[in-house]
Design an enzyme around this catalytic site. Structure first.
Site, PDB file in Angstrom:
ATOM      1  N   PRO A   1       0.837  -1.207   0.000  1.00  0.00           N
ATOM      2  CG  PRO A   1       0.130  -0.912   2.203  1.00  0.00           C
ATOM      3  CD  PRO A   1       0.932  -1.819   1.329  1.00  0.00           C
TER       4      PRO A   1
ATOM      5  N   GLY B   1       6.794  -3.398  -3.276  1.00  0.00           N
ATOM      6  CA  GLY B   1       6.406  -1.996  -3.304  1.00  0.00           C
ATOM      7  C   GLY B   1       7.069  -1.242  -4.425  1.00  0.00           C
ATOM      8  NE  ARG B   2      11.332   1.668  -1.723  1.00  0.00           N
ATOM      9  CZ  ARG B   2      12.489   1.822  -1.103  1.00  0.00           C
ATOM     10  NH1 ARG B   2      13.210   2.916  -1.305  1.00  0.00           N
ATOM     11  NH2 ARG B   2      12.958   0.887  -0.278  1.00  0.00           N
TER      12      ARG B   2
ATOM     13  CG  ASN C   1       7.302  -4.304   2.564  1.00  0.00           C
ATOM     14  OD1 ASN C   1       6.974  -3.254   3.107  1.00  0.00           O
ATOM     15  ND2 ASN C   1       7.633  -4.344   1.302  1.00  0.00           N
TER      16      ASN C   1
ATOM     17  CD  GLN D   1      -1.827   0.965   5.273  1.00  0.00           C
ATOM     18  OE1 GLN D   1      -1.380   2.001   4.807  1.00  0.00           O
ATOM     19  NE2 GLN D   1      -1.061  -0.111   5.496  1.00  0.00           N
TER      20      GLN D   1
ATOM     21  CB  CYS E   1       2.926   5.883   7.621  1.00  0.00           C
ATOM     22  SG  CYS E   1       3.284   7.397   6.689  1.00  0.00           S
TER      23      CYS E   1
END
Length: 333
Positions: free
Chosen positions: A17, A226-227, A202, A71, A102
């Site tokens: 996310p 992710g990236r 992750n 989320q 975050c």
């Protein structure tokens, strides 16, 4: 097979996310490349509670994206629970995820995101309150700790499980690290061994081989990308194929990259409007152009585009130039 509560995925590959990125246009594009689960970008609990227009638009889910995890983030139990109830009853999300990873100050200053990592008891209190309020399975995405002196990943994951959470996604970096340095896969393995609920790893999964190595070395149930998927949904497809068959598929051609970039653009226009979509697409286009010859000059030109016509024309010109260079090199070779 990755299973969260009563939601079963076709494979263990999960799209992370990512804030400012994982809207429906991007998620659907990645889903079509085979992701077992896609996760929506984090949404403010207060934005949901106060029915903020921009926030409410972020709750849109195309049925083709499912299964999907939505989320939410927040620092106060009352608003977090109220927001979770709304998501549970009024969206077609399959899973409700709570953000406690975050690292950005505007989030942590509100006692949200990674700030939770310092207090296992708060994690239990908040997660259990959400679990009791909703029917959908509840999960948590977290980092391994706040800093090197406050790494409570094992205890925090155990609190999520005790509170009724159905899975944990763990990024092997601290809040202080942000996205720098190396992800710690050892702590991911420790967390996996300490709980009975699924754990999704992750951090530093940049190739299909990395994904397999993470699954093999840590024993996690799923691997979150992710990236590495930015402008590169082929990373998802190649990873799924590699895990299922052992075959490493080739990289996409320039034409394939640009075709998907334009598809992504058109979905974004349908989701928002042309003006907003083209501006937002500039960063995505730069990611799609990565690795293509002449992309530095093209990226500068992309940032000047204001309309779909301008952007599509520029992208198609890049394909023609790249293919011509490839042909001339082949002749010389």
């Amino acid at each position: 097979m990755l299973k969260i509560g009563n939601i079963e995925m076709k494979n263990p590959v999960v799209l992370a996310p990512m804030a400012g990125v994982c809207n429906s246009a991007f998620r659907l594009t990645v889903k079509e490349f085979g992701a077992g689960l896609v996760c929506a970008e984090m949404v403010s609990d207060k934005g949901i509670v106060f029915k903020n227009e921009k926030t409410m638009n972020m709750l849109y889910i195309d049925e083709r994206e499912k299964p999907l995890s939505l989320q939410i983030f927040g620092g106060e139990k009352e608003t977090l629970v109220e927001a979770a109830r709304f998501v549970d009853k009024n969206t077609n999300a399959d899973i409700i995820d709570i953000n406690m990873g975050c690292p950005v100050p505007k989030i942590t200053k509100c006692d949200a995101g990674a700030k939770w990592l310092l207090d296992p008891n708060k994690i239990y209190e908040m997660v259990s309150a959400v679990v009791d309020a909703v029917e959908k399975p509840v999960t948590v995405k977290m980092r391994m700790g706040w800093d090197e002196d406050h790494i409570f990943a094992v205890k925090n994951a155990q609190m999520v499980e005790k509170a009724g959470g159905k899975a944990v996604a763990l990024h092997g970096r601290t809040r202080v690290q942000m996205y720098e340095g190396k992800a710690n896969w050892d702590i991911i393995r420790e967390v996996k061994q300490s709980v009975n609920i699924p754990v999704i790893g992750n951090g530093d999964v940049e190739t299909p081989q990395d994904a397999k190595r993470m699954l093999d070395e840590t024993g996690v149930d799923g691997v979150m990308i992710g990236r590495a998927a930015l402008g590169n949904p082929w990373m998802i497809y190649r990873t799924v194929q590699y895990l299922e068959t052992g075959n490493l598929m080739g990289e996409p051609s320039v034409r394939e990259k640009i075709d998907v970039c334009i598809l992504h653009l058109d979905r974004l226009i349908a989701l928002k409007n042309e003006d907003i979509a083209v501006r937002e697409m500039r960063k995505h286009a730069a990611w799609y152009l990565k690795g293509i010859r002449g992309n530095a000059k093209a990226r500068n030109a992309v940032n000047e585009c204001l309309t779909r016509e301008q952007l599509v024309s520029l992208l198609n010109e890049l394909v023609v130039d790249a293919e011509a260079k490839e042909q001339s090199q082949a002749i010389v070779g």
